[in-house]
Design a protein around this motif. Structure first.
Motif, PDB file in Angstrom:
ATOM      1  N   ASN A  92       0.866  -1.184   0.000  1.00 16.05           N
ATOM      2  CA  ASN A  92       0.000   0.000   0.000  1.00 16.05           C
ATOM      3  C   ASN A  92       0.907   1.241   0.000  1.00 16.05           C
ATOM      4  O   ASN A  92       1.044   1.928   1.018  1.00 16.05           O
ATOM      5  N   PRO A  93       1.551   1.503  -1.139  1.00 17.64           N
ATOM      6  CA  PRO A  93       2.585   2.533  -1.177  1.00 17.64           C
ATOM      7  C   PRO A  93       2.069   3.967  -1.286  1.00 17.64           C
ATOM      8  O   PRO A  93       0.929   4.219  -1.654  1.00 17.64           O
ATOM      9  N   ILE A  94       2.972   4.882  -0.976  1.00 17.38           N
ATOM     10  CA  ILE A  94       2.728   6.303  -1.201  1.00 17.38           C
ATOM     11  C   ILE A  94       3.004   6.602  -2.676  1.00 17.38           C
ATOM     12  O   ILE A  94       2.297   7.382  -3.306  1.00 17.38           O
ATOM     13  N   SER A  95       4.045   5.975  -3.212  1.00 19.95           N
ATOM     14  CA  SER A  95       4.385   6.154  -4.626  1.00 19.95           C
ATOM     15  C   SER A  95       4.988   4.864  -5.169  1.00 19.95           C
ATOM     16  O   SER A  95       5.345   3.961  -4.407  1.00 19.95           O
ATOM     17  N   LYS A  96       5.092   4.776  -6.472  1.00 19.74           N
ATOM     18  CA  LYS A  96       5.652   3.596  -7.126  1.00 19.74           C
ATOM     19  C   LYS A  96       7.092   3.369  -6.666  1.00 19.74           C
ATOM     20  O   LYS A  96       7.927   4.263  -6.757  1.00 19.74           O
ATOM     21  N   LEU A 125      16.809   3.184  -6.059  1.00 15.61           N
ATOM     22  CA  LEU A 125      15.464   3.635  -6.443  1.00 15.61           C
ATOM     23  C   LEU A 125      15.534   4.879  -7.314  1.00 15.61           C
ATOM     24  O   LEU A 125      14.860   4.978  -8.342  1.00 15.61           O
ATOM     25  N   LYS A 126      16.349   5.854  -6.897  1.00 10.51           N
ATOM     26  CA  LYS A 126      16.442   7.111  -7.645  1.00 10.51           C
ATOM     27  C   LYS A 126      17.001   6.870  -9.039  1.00 10.51           C
ATOM     28  O   LYS A 126      16.520   7.428 -10.027  1.00 10.51           O
ATOM     29  N   LYS A 132      12.547  12.233  -8.762  1.00 13.52           N
ATOM     30  CA  LYS A 132      13.189  13.525  -8.517  1.00 13.52           C
ATOM     31  C   LYS A 132      14.009  13.483  -7.232  1.00 13.52           C
ATOM     32  O   LYS A 132      15.061  14.100  -7.135  1.00 13.52           O
ATOM     33  N   ASN A 133      13.470  12.780  -6.250  1.00 14.42           N
ATOM     34  CA  ASN A 133      14.100  12.747  -4.935  1.00 14.42           C
ATOM     35  C   ASN A 133      13.675  11.479  -4.205  1.00 14.42           C
ATOM     36  O   ASN A 133      12.833  10.722  -4.704  1.00 14.42           O
ATOM     37  N   VAL A 152      10.112  10.191  -4.750  1.00 15.49           N
ATOM     38  CA  VAL A 152       9.287  11.395  -4.939  1.00 15.49           C
ATOM     39  C   VAL A 152       9.303  11.740  -6.426  1.00 15.49           C
ATOM     40  O   VAL A 152      10.363  12.006  -6.999  1.00 15.49           O
ATOM     41  N   TYR A 153       8.119  11.707  -7.046  1.00 15.92           N
ATOM     42  CA  TYR A 153       8.001  12.029  -8.473  1.00 15.92           C
ATOM     43  C   TYR A 153       7.415  13.433  -8.669  1.00 15.92           C
ATOM     44  O   TYR A 153       7.742  14.123  -9.620  1.00 15.92           O
TER      45      TYR A 153
END
Length: 202
Positions: A92-96, A125-126, A132-133, A152-153
């Motif tokens: 259940n992620p915040i982002s991919k 990951l980055k 972006k971060n 963070v996209y």
């Protein structure tokens, strides 16, 4: 008393445990029950569940969801590991690419080696997901401290809305993060002045 943020994190982790271990016909009602709990009810549920698990195992160490995942007893999408830490995708992620860094030994403290491993995963990951971060924050359930590493996209943060990741997305991210980069062999050009050749005999 749990904060709203802690409550949401714990609910997410408990739902993840239900998704991976419960029979199909009981998942929906169990998830619904967890989602409807207030912070006070959730805290009481966790205390009772922890005590029950300790009695069942006859040991001081609880079989929490993170222990089950890191030992391979619960289904997960693992992207990396070493002898003391495992990295798995959050269901259940915040982002991919949201990844959980889970110490294999049950502990309520984060060790330096866990932080180092989290930093390694952050870089991966980055690089591979082209975010972006990266943000990271700790979480705790059943006394097992973990680190969340989140790409963070746009402007995602620790309190951003979570979503239920589809199996296809998790498998795709897992493949991307576990695929080894094959470096092309490099050949050095030999400078003429360093090349010795025998003198030509007329």
């Amino acid at each position: 008393m749990l904060t709203e943020e802690q409550s949401q994190q714990m609910k997410s982790n408990i739902i993840q445990q239900i998704e991976s271990t419960f029979p199909e016909d009981k998942k929906a009602s169990a998830i619904s029950q967890i989602e409807s709990m207030s912070s006070e009810q959730l805290e009481e549920f966790i205390k009772q569940n922890s005590a029950q698990q300790t009695q069942n195992t006859g040991e001081g160490e609880q079989q929490c969801i993170f222990c089950l995942i890191s030992s391979g007893k619960a289904q997960s999408y693992q992207v990396d590991e070493n002898k003391s830490v495992a990295a798995v995708l959050e269901l259940n992620p915040i982002s991919k690419g949201h990844t959980l860094i889970i110490p294999k030994k049950h502990s309520d403290k984060i060790q330096k080696r866990t932080i180092s491993f989290a930093e390694k995963i952050s870089k991966k990951l980055k690089l591979k997901l082209k975010s972006k971060n990266i943000i990271s924050f700790s979480g705790n359930l059943f006394g097992h401290e973990i680190i969340n590493v989140v790409p963070v996209y746009q402007d995602e943060n620790q309190n951003s809305q979570r979503y239920k990741a589809e199996k296809e997305e998790l498998e795709e991210v897992q493949r991307t993060l576990t695929k080894k980069v094959i470096k092309k062999p490099t050949t050095k050009k030999i400078k003429e002045k360093k090349l010795w050749l025998p003198r030509r005999i007329p």
